[in-house]
Design a protein around this motif. Structure first.
Motif, PDB file in Angstrom:
ATOM      1  N   LYS A  33      77.291  42.327  61.822  1.00 15.92           N
ATOM      2  CA  LYS A  33      76.015  43.032  61.982  1.00 15.92           C
ATOM      3  C   LYS A  33      74.899  42.147  61.449  1.00 15.92           C
ATOM      4  N   CYS A  34      74.502  41.173  62.258  1.00  9.00           N
ATOM      5  CA  CYS A  34      73.498  40.201  61.838  1.00  9.00           C
ATOM      6  C   CYS A  34      72.886  39.622  63.105  1.00  9.00           C
ATOM      7  N   VAL A  35      71.649  39.171  63.020  1.00  8.89           N
ATOM      8  CA  VAL A  35      71.041  38.587  64.215  1.00  8.89           C
ATOM      9  C   VAL A  35      70.980  37.057  64.142  1.00  8.89           C
ATOM     10  N   THR A  36      71.431  36.483  63.027  1.00  5.00           N
ATOM     11  CA  THR A  36      71.617  35.024  62.970  1.00  5.00           C
ATOM     12  C   THR A  36      72.949  34.759  62.269  1.00  5.00           C
ATOM     13  N   PHE A  37      73.416  33.514  62.367  1.00  2.10           N
ATOM     14  CA  PHE A  37      74.679  33.164  61.709  1.00  2.10           C
ATOM     15  C   PHE A  37      74.479  32.740  60.251  1.00  2.10           C
TER      16      PHE A  37
ATOM     17  N   SER B  40      74.805  38.309  71.311  1.00  3.45           N
ATOM     18  CA  SER B  40      73.674  37.709  72.035  1.00  3.45           C
ATOM     19  C   SER B  40      72.420  37.413  71.198  1.00  3.45           C
ATOM     20  N   PRO B  41      72.135  38.169  70.107  1.00  6.18           N
ATOM     21  CA  PRO B  41      70.853  37.910  69.426  1.00  6.18           C
ATOM     22  C   PRO B  41      70.734  36.474  68.914  1.00  6.18           C
ATOM     23  N   GLN B  42      71.841  35.927  68.403  1.00  7.59           N
ATOM     24  CA  GLN B  42      71.801  34.551  67.901  1.00  7.59           C
ATOM     25  C   GLN B  42      71.541  33.583  69.056  1.00  7.59           C
ATOM     26  N   GLY B  80      70.980  50.959  59.216  1.00  6.25           N
ATOM     27  CA  GLY B  80      69.790  50.167  59.522  1.00  6.25           C
ATOM     28  C   GLY B  80      70.093  48.865  60.246  1.00  6.25           C
ATOM     29  N   LEU B  81      71.222  48.240  59.890  1.00  6.41           N
ATOM     30  CA  LEU B  81      71.586  46.969  60.535  1.00  6.41           C
ATOM     31  C   LEU B  81      71.899  47.187  62.014  1.00  6.41           C
ATOM     32  N   ALA B  82      72.635  48.259  62.286  1.00  9.23           N
ATOM     33  CA  ALA B  82      72.977  48.585  63.668  1.00  9.23           C
ATOM     34  C   ALA B  82      71.705  48.875  64.461  1.00  9.23           C
ATOM     35  N   MET B 413      82.984  48.568  64.205  1.00  8.96           N
ATOM     36  CA  MET B 413      81.680  48.062  63.767  1.00  8.96           C
ATOM     37  C   MET B 413      80.677  49.201  63.629  1.00  8.96           C
ATOM     38  N   ASN B 414      81.079  50.369  64.060  1.00 11.34           N
ATOM     39  CA  ASN B 414      80.220  51.546  63.884  1.00 11.34           C
ATOM     40  C   ASN B 414      80.866  52.403  62.798  1.00 11.34           C
TER      41      ASN B 414
END
Lengths: 199, 474
Positions: A33-37, B40-42, B80-82, B413-414
């Motif tokens: 749960k992260c948007v970067t590594f 995908s965000p990374q 919040g992370l989700a 993950m949930n």
């Protein structure tokens, strides 16, 4: 986009032996749960390193002080099986690993690792067991991965290792991340797209 | 002179090959790119760093599945992370004109369920997604790869991947399956026969009478778990069953007859040479349950948990680790093992047909008091149709919780997680340590019907006996 030519990795090693070490074990799902590594390094092998209840360290090679500076991971068969999460090799890389030796690798994990410039080489089990024993006896033993010649040097000993030719080529020529080359053939990409029945 | 006969894999590969790269790999055009919130965000971040646009946004489709809660639908989510990850994907799709099956569209769901369901997945395509179960789409005669995030970046930026060509292993399952034996049993049997790393370097082509007779959804279940056998992808040659499934779906071709005509040519030539061929008899397969920590550690329902000493030497250490983790006794029958949780769902077995088959037998029965049971439809469409058919009532009356669409307790993950060392009868695809959200939690993989049987009896049971399947002739 010139990349570093990765011809060798030199450092000390840590044995994390066992077969079918999956990507869930390398990086448990909740840490994705992260948007970067960034910051994934501290979570490598988290659940096998720390007790769930109080966070105290378990008996695991990565928790041993003598292996604290190790940059080469030694393991068993089918390393990195399971999910395609790049979080797994990213966490190992950010932990400080720069090379992995195993009996075999799951393919997606292998590809993800090479794209990070982290050589993964395979050796027969008896050699890996011997290397693990050497490291356990003396954690300061120097290991050198010789990518062009497909060799691994552990202290005074020399081992034959394998790495697929495409990965070897990419690492030693500094083309282990293919993005630059993929971007070059934009016109041909459009041509192929135009020839497909569904695009 | 006629061309050399080719497998479907070779045909699709050749049609999509842009050229060779300097390291010897092929540059392969990816016809359909599926993305989700976790991997995908990374990649979008990398794209921004390189100042590159999305090359073919019209060939990219997005949804949320891994972290989406199944028991709350109001945003912001309590995690919040989700919540942040979903918003990130929403923003990335908007900025790049990518079709997003968001939670308010009625079409959101597990990426490998909605691709087929929307008709996006079609024969002869190359498909990639940052999720290993992308192999699912091979059921349509597509060549579909699970990829890492740097490769998600590659596909976003170039619509291509650097790939090495695979060998092809044909796996024939001939004959007929006995009543009460399902696609899940077939794939668990294949994995235990060929090994969890037996497929390294291969694409698996599944065929034979059992596959010919399978529904499209059953084919998806088997292709889905190709990755658990170590294969990079799995596929079935498309046929009338495939075309029938796709007809009329949202993204199905509008020039239908023309498309079907093309698809008919997209199959392995009868006399093509495979790198390997494996033959399995459908009659030899019984309901199968895993007892260990890899999907290959499985037995038939009438078998006992093996002694490590009976196994090949190379498998013993992992078997001992598995027995310790699972707290199971070697030599004891697998049947009768008490369970705590029953999970019906996932990209392997969260499709409408899975829910229908389970509900058919569950109707009028009750989940054992000791068992927590949840059913998680694979998509909002699956949920909607199931509700129209009254399946939700059957499940809830039996004592199951009826949830919203998502991956849920497959990878946890949930908020859906095992607690402590609970043992879960699961229709999902992985029984790795910690997979279902608790490091000491235990997972046994099986077909949806076997999950239902375990839920009502409170222990691992032979669904054929519990529901009197195939016993009438005796």
């Amino acid at each position: 986009m010139a990349l570093e030519k990765i011809t060798e990795v030199v450092g000390t090693g840590v044995p994390v032996m066992g077969d079918d070490i999956d990507t869930d074990r390398i990086i448990p799902a909740r840490f994705m749960k992260c948007v970067t590594f960034d910051g994934l390094g501290e979570f490598a092998f988290f659940d096998v390193r720390f007790n769930e209840a109080d966070g105290s360290p378990k008996d695991h090679p990565l928790n041993e002080e003598r292996f604290a500076k190790a940059s080469i991971l030694v393991s068993g068969e089918n390393f990195g099986c399971g999910s395609s999460r790049e979080h797994a090799p990213q966490s190992l890389y950010r932990y400080g690993f720069r090379g992995i030796l195993a009996q075999s690798f799951a393919e997606i994990f292998f590809g993800n690792s090479i794209t990070l410039g982290m050589p993964c080489m395979t050796l027969p089990r008896k050699d890996l067991d011997e290397i693990a024993a050497t490291l356990k006896a003396d954690a300061t033993t120097e290991i050198r991965l010789d990518v062009p010649n497909r060799k691994v040097f552990v202290g005074e000993k020399e081992y034959d290792a394998q790495i697929p030719e495409t990965a070897r080529e990419g690492l030693i020529e500094g083309r282990w991340d293919p993005i630059a080359e993929l971007l070059e053939s934009s016109e041909q990409v459009d041509q192929v797209a135009g020839s497909l029945h569904y695009v | 002179m006629q061309d050399k006969p080719k497998s479907l894999f070779e045909k699709v590969w050749e049609a999509h090959e842009v050229g060779k790269l300097s390291d010897g790999r092929s540059q392969l055009f990816i016809g359909t790119h599926l993305i989700h919130e976790v991997t995908s965000p990374q990649a979008f971040g990398m794209l921004r760093d390189l100042n590159l646009p999305v090359r073919y946004p019209q060939r990219t489709f997005a949804t949320v599945d891994h972290i989406v809660p199944t028991d709350e639908s109001h945003e912001p989510y309590s995690d919040g992370l989700a919540d942040a990850m979903i918003k990130e994907l929403r923003k990335n799709c908007k900025e790049n004109d990518i079709t997003f099956f968001d939670t308010d569209t009625g079409k959101q769901g597990i990426v490998h369920i909605i691709g087929p369901e929307q008709g996006i997945t079609q024969p002869g395509m190359t498909i990639a997604c940052g999720d290993s179960h992308t192999s699912t789409h091979g059921a349509f005669g597509a060549i579909a790869f699970g990829i890492g995030t740097s490769q998600v970046r590659d596909v976003l930026a170039t619509q291509t991947l650097a790939m090495s060509k695979l060998k092809v292993r044909r796996i024939n399952v001939d004959g007929e399956l006995a009543p009460g034996v399902y696609a899940k049993d077939v794939v668990l049997h294949i994995i235990r026969t060929l090994g969890v790393n037996g497929g390294i370097g291969y694409a698996y082509e599944f065929g034979g009478e059992v596959f010919d007779n399978f529904t499209q959804e059953e084919r998806m279940t088997v292709c889905n778990m190709s990755i658990e056998g170590g294969a990079r992808c799995g596929y079935v040659n498309p046929d009338e069953t495939t075309f029938e499934y796709l007809k009329g779906r949202n993204y199905a071709p509008t020039n239908w007859d023309e498309a079907v005509e093309k698809w008919r040519g997209l199959r392995s030539d009868p006399d093509c040479e495979y790198d390997d061929v494996v033959n399995i008899r459908g009659e030899d397969i019984l309901p199968t349950v895993t007892w260990g920590i890899t999907p290959g550690q499985a037995v038939f329902i009438d078998q006992s948990i093996p002694h490590p000493s009976e196994l090949p030497e190379k498998d013993r250490a992992t078997a001992e680790e598995a027995l310790e983790h699972m707290a199971l006794e070697p030599g004891k029958p697998i049947i009768g093992t008490p369970i705590d949780v029953a999970f019906l769902g996932s990209c392997t077995n969260g499709r409408l047909s899975d829910l229908q088959e389970a509900a058919r037998y569950l109707k009028g029965r009750k989940v054992a008091k000791s068992v927590k049971a949840i059913v998680v439809p694979g998509s909002q469409v699956v949920a909607q149709i199931a509700e129209q058919q009254g399946l939700d009532k059957i499940f809830t009356e039996a004592g199951f919780e009826w949830r919203g669409a998502g991956c849920s307790m497959c990878l946890a993950m949930n908020p859906d997680k095992l607690v402590g060392n609970q043992l879960c009868a699961s229709s999902s695809n992985r029984n790795f340590k910690g997979r279902q959200g608790s490091i000491s939690g235990r997972t046994m993989l099986m077909s949806p019907l076997m999950v239902i049987a375990a839920a009502v009896t409170g222990e691992i049971s032979d669904a054929r006996e519990v529901f009197e399947i195939g016993r009438t002739a005796a």
